[in-house]
Design an enzyme around this catalytic site. Structure first.
Site, PDB file in Angstrom:
ATOM      1  N   HIS A  26      11.110   0.491  12.358  1.00  0.00           N
ATOM      2  CA  HIS A  26       8.905  -0.554  12.476  1.00  0.00           C
ATOM      3  C   HIS A  26       9.602  -0.911  10.529  1.00  0.00           C
ATOM      4  O   HIS A  26      10.376  -0.740   9.973  1.00  0.00           O
ATOM      5  CB  HIS A  26       8.251   0.603  11.954  1.00  0.00           C
ATOM      6  N   CYS A  27       8.411  -1.825  10.438  1.00  0.00           N
ATOM      7  CA  CYS A  27       7.481  -2.299   9.334  1.00  0.00           C
ATOM      8  C   CYS A  27       6.736  -1.467   8.641  1.00  0.00           C
ATOM      9  O   CYS A  27       6.464  -0.490   9.489  1.00  0.00           O
ATOM     10  CB  CYS A  27       7.658  -3.828   9.431  1.00  0.00           C
ATOM     11  N   ALA A  28       5.511  -2.536   8.366  1.00  0.00           N
ATOM     12  CA  ALA A  28       4.544  -1.527   7.794  1.00  0.00           C
ATOM     13  C   ALA A  28       3.241  -2.056   9.372  1.00  0.00           C
ATOM     14  O   ALA A  28       2.659  -0.188   8.012  1.00  0.00           O
ATOM     15  CB  ALA A  28       3.744  -2.633   6.774  1.00  0.00           C
TER      16      ALA A  28
END
Length: 657
Positions: A26-28
């Protein structure tokens, strides 16, 4: 039971189950999946999940937008699924399994050229200005021949022009080592050995007799001392050999002596093979490619070739395949001193901007849309078409089709006239600066082609809308009337009554730094530009100091330091995302100055972002500010755009209480 357990269990089912997931990270704001079989993902069912804000597939990754709380969602997902997460870089590598060989090759080409495009653009502008000084006749003489000053300027500007284009192999070999994660200074040194002044300049090879070409004499064999100025393919072949040799020896040489022997065993053999084999082979291959393209554009079917290329260039931009044209253009210039491909690209930029201009005319009075259409039109006319395409033309479809037809028509005329460019990088209207003034009618022919790229898309866009052709989406705005004016009176009264019954309160937004404030639609990331994450705006910063855009409390700081969440007094959740796709930089360019729980105001310095490091990594520096819990928002207004100082009030949003 976790906060998102129900949605997590359903998402696991809808992506095809645990056995269909090759990797997840995942990222932000997004869950990033690599799926073994993407067709098994039930996109319609996923969209209906309450915690999902949208999804899209990019570079072999199936990305599901969750929002600020993605880290919590991710932790619950890995707990329920039993799948161990991997790093974003590992996910990108695994994602390549969903790309064919051609897609992977194009992706590599894009990653090589993206970091050096700014230099190519600057070089194109410089050579374009030299074009004006040294080639345009004013009353029978050029500015350079008339004036000592302008002659000096013309001569001086050759210094950066030569550095960018003649020494292009240095930039290519550096960019390859950067992409491959190997030693970048070795890439630079390799590039220098390909363009060293000790070598016969590549531009002089054709006019030098074979007997006069210098060579290295090793006794039992000889090797020509030939440079590869402006050559693309020899530099790429040499750069990849260097990177793979370094990776090979890194794994086999003990760390205690690797500092000495890895560079030695990687660099010297590469230089030898580059001059003995890769350089000549790469020169031949590049020459062959440029001759094939040039033949297509100068054959009896050149009108068809150029029309099709002119039409299809914009769709190529959407897919990313347009990056391959950079290498072809540079090779054409190296072989023929000019390129007949780049002028058509500049015309495609103009056509996209002209289609937006027609939309501005048709929907005049629609102030909200003009916040997107006007700056995107200007951007396209200056050579950057993504805001125009994604913000307006693809939204309605018919202006995009009109632009494609206009671009193809202009490209066909341009090529029939034989117009060529001295350099690349200068697109849109300024592209005329790069045109060779002595071939195919020069600037006059290109000016006519530009007029075609303006007139045809405008006419077709207006015609298509009036006739309802290719019209993807019903228009709310009508010619000469605002959006609000076209809403039925009964509906307007009903909305006013409903809003009066609600408790709606206003909060202010401030510029989070010094720089250019732009509408969200202009951000070159579909998650933000399509407002999947919510409404907001973006800052193109001129320095690295990032301030709070609102008053509130810091509720989250992403582990890679590139994103910060703030909760306002009225309950709006504001995400400040520093740079685009900067999660993979692992916090290196960011220094966060606040902690979770801190109270902040527009006077509070949230973080410092090293713009040079972000740009060096090939990332955009846009600071995106969005309200992620959009269900609480009544409406949003961006009152100011353009070059503004930090802490300047720039907008307001209205919240349901």
């Amino acid at each position: 039971m976790g906060k998102y357990q129900a949605d997590v269990e359903k998402l696991l089912e809808f992506v095809g189950g645990k056995e269909n997931i090759a990797a997840v990270t995942h990222c932000a704001t997004r869950m990033r999946f690599v799926l073994n079989d993407p067709s098994k993902a039930n996109e319609k069912a996923i969209e209906e999940l309450q915690s999902v804000k949208g999804m899209f597939t990019n570079a072999g990754q199936f990305q599901v937008i969750i929002g600020n709380d993605v880290s919590t969602f991710y932790n619950e997902f890995t707990a329920v699924s039993g799948i161990e997460g991997v790093s974003k870089e590992q996910t990108k590598n695994l994602a390549k399994q969903n790309q064919n060989a051609f897609q992977r090759a194009i992706a590599v080409l894009a990653e090589i050229f993206t970091p050096i495009i700014p230099a190519i653009i600057v070089g194109g502008l410089i050579l374009g200005f030299r074009n004006v000084l040294g080639e345009i006749n004013f009353d029978g003489a050029t500015l350079a021949s008339r004036s000592v000053f302008w002659n000096g300027v013309n001569d001086f500007l050759w210094l950066p022009g030569e550095a960018i284009f003649h020494f292009l192999p240095v930039g290519i070999t550096w960019s390859i080592t950067r992409k491959m994660g190997t030693t970048q200074i070795l890439g630079i040194i390799l590039g220098i050995t390909l363009v060293s002044p000790q070598l016969l300049n590549a531009y002089s090879v054709g006019t030098t007799a074979a007997a006069d070409i210098p060579f290295w004499d090793f006794g039992f064999f000889q090797m020509d001392k030939i440079g590869y100025q402006a050559q693309v393919i020899p530099a790429m072949l040499a750069g990849f050999l260097l990177a793979y040799l370094e990776i090979f020896f890194r794994k086999r040489i003990p760390e205690a002596i690797s500092m000495i022997f890895v560079p030695l065993f990687a660099l010297l053999p590469t230089i030898l093979v580059a001059h003995a084999v890769l350089g000549p082979v790469g020169w031949w291959l590049g020459d062959l490619i440029s001759k094939v393209v040039n033949a297509g554009l100068t054959s009896s079917f050149s009108w068809l070739f150029s029309f099709v290329f002119g039409m299809l260039y914009s769709p190529l931009v959407i897919t990313g395949l347009h990056h391959m044209t950079n290498a072809i253009d540079m090779q054409l210039i190296a072989t023929y001193d000019t390129t007949n491909l780049w002028p058509m690209i500049a015309l495609s930029n103009i056509a996209q901007g002209s289609a937006v201009l027609a939309i501005i005319f048709l929907h005049r009075g629609n102030k909200k849309e003009e916040q997107v259409s006007v700056p995107s039109m200007i951007s396209a006319y200056l050579g950057v078409t993504e805001p125009a395409m994604f913000g307006i033309n693809l939204k309605y479809v018919y202006p995009f089709v009109a632009a494609m037809i206009g671009s193809g028509t202009a490209a066909m005329f341009n090529n029939i006239m034989g117009v060529r460019a001295n350099a690349i990088g200068v697109g849109g209207l300024p592209g005329i600066l790069a045109i060779n003034g002595t071939e195919g009618g020069g600037w006059l022919s290109f000016a006519i082609a530009m007029a075609i790229a303006v007139v045809v898309p405008i006419f077709l866009t207006i015609f298509f809308e009036k006739q309802g052709i290719f019209n993807k989406e019903a228009q709310v705005a009508t010619s000469g009337a605002s959006t609000e004016a076209s809403v039925p009176v009964e509906q307007s009264v009903a909305e006013l009554t409903t809003n009066a019954e609600k408790n709606i309160r206003k909060e202010l937004l401030f510029s989070p730094g010094n720089g250019n404030i732009i509408a969200l639609d202009e951000v070159p990331d579909p998650v933000f530009s399509k407002k999947i994450m919510g409404e907001g705006f973006a800052l193109q910063p001129t320095d690295g100091k990032i301030y709070a855009p609102v008053t509130g409390e810091v509720i989250s700081i992403f582990e890679t330091q590139h994103a910060i969440g703030i909760l306002t007094p009225l309950g709006a959740e504001i995400l400040i995302h520093m740079g685009l796709d900067t999660v993979e930089l692992k916090g290196t360019p960011f220094t966060v100055k606040v902690q979770v729980g801190d109270q902040v105001t527009p006077e509070t310095l949230l973080a410092e972002m090293d713009l040079a490091k972000v740009k060096a990594a090939g990332k955009k520096t846009d600071v995106v500010v969005v309200m992620t819990n959009s269900e609480k928002m009544d409406h949003f207004i961006l009152t100011k755009q353009g070059d503004l100082k930090t802490k300047t009030p720039i907008g307001e949003f209205f919240i349901y209480q």
